[in-house]
Write an enzyme that holds these catalytic residues in place. Sequence first.
Site, mmCIF file in Angstrom:
data_model
loop_
_atom_site.group_PDB
_atom_site.id
_atom_site.type_symbol
_atom_site.label_atom_id
_atom_site.label_comp_id
_atom_site.label_asym_id
_atom_site.label_seq_id
_atom_site.Cartn_x
_atom_site.Cartn_y
_atom_site.Cartn_z
ATOM 1 N N TRP A 164 46.102 44.129 69.686
ATOM 2 C CA TRP A 164 45.356 43.677 68.501
ATOM 3 C C TRP A 164 46.241 42.801 67.616
ATOM 4 O O TRP A 164 45.773 41.885 66.941
ATOM 5 C CB TRP A 164 44.828 44.877 67.705
ATOM 6 C CG TRP A 164 43.497 45.350 68.196
ATOM 7 C CD1 TRP A 164 43.272 46.397 69.040
ATOM 8 C CD2 TRP A 164 42.203 44.782 67.898
ATOM 9 N NE1 TRP A 164 41.924 46.525 69.270
ATOM 10 C CE2 TRP A 164 41.241 45.557 68.584
ATOM 11 C CE3 TRP A 164 41.764 43.711 67.120
ATOM 12 C CZ2 TRP A 164 39.873 45.281 68.512
ATOM 13 C CZ3 TRP A 164 40.400 43.443 67.049
ATOM 14 C CH2 TRP A 164 39.473 44.209 67.741
ATOM 15 N N TRP B 210 36.990 41.030 49.587
ATOM 16 C CA TRP B 210 38.062 41.533 50.468
ATOM 17 C C TRP B 210 39.405 40.877 50.156
ATOM 18 O O TRP B 210 40.462 41.457 50.416
ATOM 19 C CB TRP B 210 37.687 41.359 51.945
ATOM 20 C CG TRP B 210 37.482 39.930 52.401
ATOM 21 C CD1 TRP B 210 36.290 39.261 52.486
ATOM 22 C CD2 TRP B 210 38.490 38.999 52.832
ATOM 23 N NE1 TRP B 210 36.499 37.974 52.931
ATOM 24 C CE2 TRP B 210 37.836 37.787 53.164
ATOM 25 C CE3 TRP B 210 39.863 39.054 52.984
ATOM 26 C CZ2 TRP B 210 38.517 36.649 53.618
ATOM 27 C CZ3 TRP B 210 40.548 37.931 53.435
ATOM 28 C CH2 TRP B 210 39.876 36.745 53.745
ATOM 29 N N TRP C 237 41.366 42.827 57.246
ATOM 30 C CA TRP C 237 40.458 42.836 56.089
ATOM 31 C C TRP C 237 39.142 42.164 56.447
ATOM 32 O O TRP C 237 38.064 42.665 56.112
ATOM 33 C CB TRP C 237 41.110 42.173 54.864
ATOM 34 C CG TRP C 237 41.900 43.179 54.089
ATOM 35 C CD1 TRP C 237 43.247 43.406 54.161
ATOM 36 C CD2 TRP C 237 41.383 44.146 53.163
ATOM 37 N NE1 TRP C 237 43.591 44.453 53.344
ATOM 38 C CE2 TRP C 237 42.477 44.926 52.712
ATOM 39 C CE3 TRP C 237 40.111 44.436 52.668
ATOM 40 C CZ2 TRP C 237 42.324 45.966 51.788
ATOM 41 C CZ3 TRP C 237 39.945 45.479 51.753
ATOM 42 C CH2 TRP C 237 41.048 46.223 51.321
ATOM 43 N N ASN D 243 46.084 53.899 59.815
ATOM 44 C CA ASN D 243 45.058 52.904 60.144
ATOM 45 C C ASN D 243 43.635 53.386 59.852
ATOM 46 O O ASN D 243 42.817 52.644 59.301
ATOM 47 C CB ASN D 243 45.175 52.513 61.618
ATOM 48 C CG ASN D 243 44.109 51.502 62.005
ATOM 49 O OD1 ASN D 243 44.063 50.402 61.455
ATOM 50 N ND2 ASN D 243 43.233 51.878 62.925
ATOM 51 N N GLU E 101 46.530 48.505 71.436
ATOM 52 C CA GLU E 101 46.672 48.378 69.979
ATOM 53 C C GLU E 101 47.703 47.304 69.654
ATOM 54 O O GLU E 101 47.511 46.499 68.746
ATOM 55 C CB GLU E 101 47.088 49.713 69.341
ATOM 56 C CG GLU E 101 45.989 50.747 69.322
ATOM 57 C CD GLU E 101 44.691 50.257 68.696
ATOM 58 O OE1 GLU E 101 44.713 49.715 67.581
ATOM 59 O OE2 GLU E 101 43.638 50.423 69.343
ATOM 60 N N TRP F 297 29.702 38.934 45.546
ATOM 61 C CA TRP F 297 30.721 39.901 45.122
ATOM 62 C C TRP F 297 30.543 40.236 43.652
ATOM 63 O O TRP F 297 30.008 39.419 42.893
ATOM 64 C CB TRP F 297 32.130 39.336 45.337
ATOM 65 C CG TRP F 297 32.438 38.945 46.747
ATOM 66 C CD1 TRP F 297 32.654 37.679 47.219
ATOM 67 C CD2 TRP F 297 32.563 39.808 47.876
ATOM 68 N NE1 TRP F 297 32.905 37.711 48.572
ATOM 69 C CE2 TRP F 297 32.854 39.009 49.000
ATOM 70 C CE3 TRP F 297 32.459 41.195 48.058
ATOM 71 C CZ2 TRP F 297 33.040 39.535 50.286
ATOM 72 C CZ3 TRP F 297 32.644 41.714 49.340
ATOM 73 C CH2 TRP F 297 32.926 40.887 50.425
HETATM 74 P P1 FAD Z 1 50.168 52.228 66.168
HETATM 75 O O1 FAD Z 1 48.859 52.879 66.269
HETATM 76 O O2 FAD Z 1 51.354 52.999 66.583
HETATM 77 O O3 FAD Z 1 50.102 50.841 66.860
HETATM 78 C C1 FAD Z 1 51.240 50.129 67.356
HETATM 79 C C2 FAD Z 1 51.262 48.724 66.821
HETATM 80 O O4 FAD Z 1 50.104 48.009 67.235
HETATM 81 C C3 FAD Z 1 51.265 48.635 65.315
HETATM 82 O O5 FAD Z 1 52.557 48.807 64.801
HETATM 83 C C4 FAD Z 1 50.705 47.247 65.084
HETATM 84 O O6 FAD Z 1 51.698 46.253 65.226
HETATM 85 C C5 FAD Z 1 49.712 47.108 66.208
HETATM 86 N N1 FAD Z 1 48.388 47.481 65.725
HETATM 87 C C6 FAD Z 1 47.815 48.701 65.736
HETATM 88 N N2 FAD Z 1 46.568 48.641 65.224
HETATM 89 C C7 FAD Z 1 46.356 47.355 64.896
HETATM 90 C C8 FAD Z 1 45.257 46.649 64.325
HETATM 91 N N3 FAD Z 1 44.105 47.254 64.021
HETATM 92 N N4 FAD Z 1 45.387 45.334 64.096
HETATM 93 C C9 FAD Z 1 46.536 44.679 64.413
HETATM 94 N N5 FAD Z 1 47.601 45.295 64.962
HETATM 95 C C10 FAD Z 1 47.511 46.612 65.198
HETATM 96 N N6 FAD Z 1 48.922 46.085 60.388
HETATM 97 C C11 FAD Z 1 50.080 45.474 60.101
HETATM 98 O O7 FAD Z 1 51.004 45.517 60.914
HETATM 99 N N7 FAD Z 1 50.239 44.795 58.935
HETATM 100 C C12 FAD Z 1 49.241 44.696 58.011
HETATM 101 O O8 FAD Z 1 49.436 44.035 56.977
HETATM 102 C C13 FAD Z 1 48.029 45.369 58.266
HETATM 103 N N8 FAD Z 1 47.026 45.369 57.361
HETATM 104 C C14 FAD Z 1 45.867 46.043 57.630
HETATM 105 C C15 FAD Z 1 44.826 46.029 56.701
HETATM 106 C C16 FAD Z 1 43.637 46.708 56.952
HETATM 107 C C17 FAD Z 1 42.520 46.670 55.945
HETATM 108 C C18 FAD Z 1 43.488 47.430 58.149
HETATM 109 C C19 FAD Z 1 42.209 48.175 58.437
HETATM 110 C C20 FAD Z 1 44.490 47.437 59.091
HETATM 111 C C21 FAD Z 1 45.690 46.735 58.848
HETATM 112 N N9 FAD Z 1 46.742 46.737 59.802
HETATM 113 C C22 FAD Z 1 47.904 46.069 59.505
HETATM 114 C C23 FAD Z 1 46.535 47.285 61.158
HETATM 115 C C24 FAD Z 1 46.953 48.749 61.368
HETATM 116 O O9 FAD Z 1 46.414 49.557 60.367
HETATM 117 C C25 FAD Z 1 48.460 48.934 61.402
HETATM 118 O O10 FAD Z 1 49.055 48.022 62.301
HETATM 119 C C26 FAD Z 1 48.820 50.353 61.868
HETATM 120 O O11 FAD Z 1 48.249 51.296 61.018
HETATM 121 C C27 FAD Z 1 50.314 50.498 61.894
HETATM 122 O O12 FAD Z 1 50.684 51.796 62.200
HETATM 123 P P2 FAD Z 1 51.448 52.151 63.525
HETATM 124 O O13 FAD Z 1 52.587 51.228 63.716
HETATM 125 O O14 FAD Z 1 51.714 53.599 63.504
HETATM 126 O O15 FAD Z 1 50.336 51.807 64.611
#
Ligand code: FAD
Length: 481
Positions: A286, A367, A390, A349, A283, A314
């Site tokens: 990502w 979006w 997005w 997420n 993750e 849109w």
């Molecule tokens: P954990 O599950 O604990 O993951 C650890 C770290 O991995 C996160 O802190 C993050 O840095 C990274 N990570 C995890 N999932 C993703 C992912 N899908 N994409 C990229 N990195 C990821 N994340 C942001 O940090 N900033 C944003 O502005 C952002 N906008 C989002 C918008 C949308 C529409 C969606 C669907 C997702 C977005 N995310 C964003 C990705 C993700 O939702 C968040 O990183 C995550 O929910 C953060 O929670 P956590 O730290 O507990 O994640």
Amino acid sequence: MAKAQSIDKPILVLFRTDLRMADNRALSAAAATGRPVIPVFIFDEESEGVRPVGGARRWWLHQSLSALGHRMAALGAPLLLRRGPMLEQTLAMLEETGADMVLWNRRYDPPEASIDAEMNTALGKTGIRTLDFDGHLLHDPSLLKTGSGGPYKVYSPFWRALIAEAEPRDPVDAPSQLRPFAKALASDSLDDWALMPVKPDWSGGFRSAWTPGEDGAQARLRDFLDGPVSGYGESRDIPGAQGTSSLSPHLANGEITPFQIFSALKSGKIDAPSHDLEKFRKEVGWREFAYHLLFHNPDLRNANFNDRFDDFPWKPDADLLRRWQRGQTGYPIVDGGMRQLWQTGWMHNRVRMIVASFLVKHLLIDWREGEKWFWDTLVDADPANNPASWQWVAGSGADAAPYFRIFNPILQGEKFDPDGTYVRRYVPELKHLPARYIHKPWESPKAELEQARVKLGDNYPVTVIEHQNARKRALLAYKAI
Ligand code: FAD
């Protein structure tokens, strides 16, 4: 003689998206010279192309700078605050202090990276030495290439290539002392920057949810590794549980680095199955991928990665957009997500995916509107993760979810929030509904609604669009491209 002079010359260390002392290689390198160190945070929203920081991150920035300022002051080198274009402010500081070196950690948002490249050239011309360091990302997006020399467009091979590289380096410790600069220097006052909301002050929920700053980041990491990381593979999808790390705002603000996270994961002291640790690493991967995409597609927040979507029909609708933003769509899981975002500056997420899909597919709203709203309201608003995610949901992105896979907000709610814990927390007007109706209150018998004190169309909205119709409409719109 010349040597003695240069040993007393101060070094400027620029702080930007790296609000930490540990694993801050620019700061450690400056400290190791034994020369006076002048740490300065330059708040630059004026240089060309820089996107102004959103409201939620402004709140975070205030708190985080305050925490960092205290730690720096304790080491004897107070953090100076300056505001204005990065180059102009740096030149002014050099003039004031006689420093002959500027150190910083690299930034990867394209406009910011260009400013830093320009700084390198401009300062070099005046005989100032500059050095930059890694920290924000495990990989340098300009270096990782596919076999044919191009950028990666699919996550899995990207991730394989990333981990096939050398093991991430070990994090560096925070300097134990900094040699202060002899003269007192002027600093802006943090309060004068007015980063905090005043009228109205909407940050009450933020304060109870977060501890911005490096200590808060390390505490989150420890808490996560002591508990939720075990089982992360499954619990990360349950929004009602504390199943994820919540490290995202700390990462976005550079209070913790991925090197620190990876190092903690391999410490051997974590009591969790290896597949959960691996899932978590992926993750974090990502995030690396999103920055890779951003580097190669600098206009990711405006331009569809897949340009077929340029002709997508849109249906802009200010009223529906407002209802989505306010959590008043009539779909409990969507409304819960949007209200969690508003109250705490963060959203789980799984729910981000549901609300994003709802905006783009059920409401047919571009979006980019959602991206903008998230940019303003998320404490983890990130220039790479936000637009990349997005576009991933919209179907226009790299390695994206296919457009025709349309999330059903009722089934998603029932699957990932089966007893309605999450919905009850953020949509309190539904909290007395039995679990079998919590994600579809309109199917609830009248008596049950009455007993739960839910009045549809009164204290909770009727759905803004019926799911099956919305689905058909979305598929027709997709056909048009
Ligand atoms: P954990 O599950 O604990 O993951 C650890 C770290 O991995 C996160 O802190 C993050 O840095 C990274 N990570 C995890 N999932 C993703 C992912 N899908 N994409 C990229 N990195 C990821 N994340 C942001 O940090 N900033 C944003 O502005 C952002 N906008 C989002 C918008 C949308 C529409 C969606 C669907 C997702 C977005 N995310 C964003 C990705 C993700 O939702 C968040 O990183 C995550 O929910 C953060 O929670 P956590 O730290 O507990 O994640």
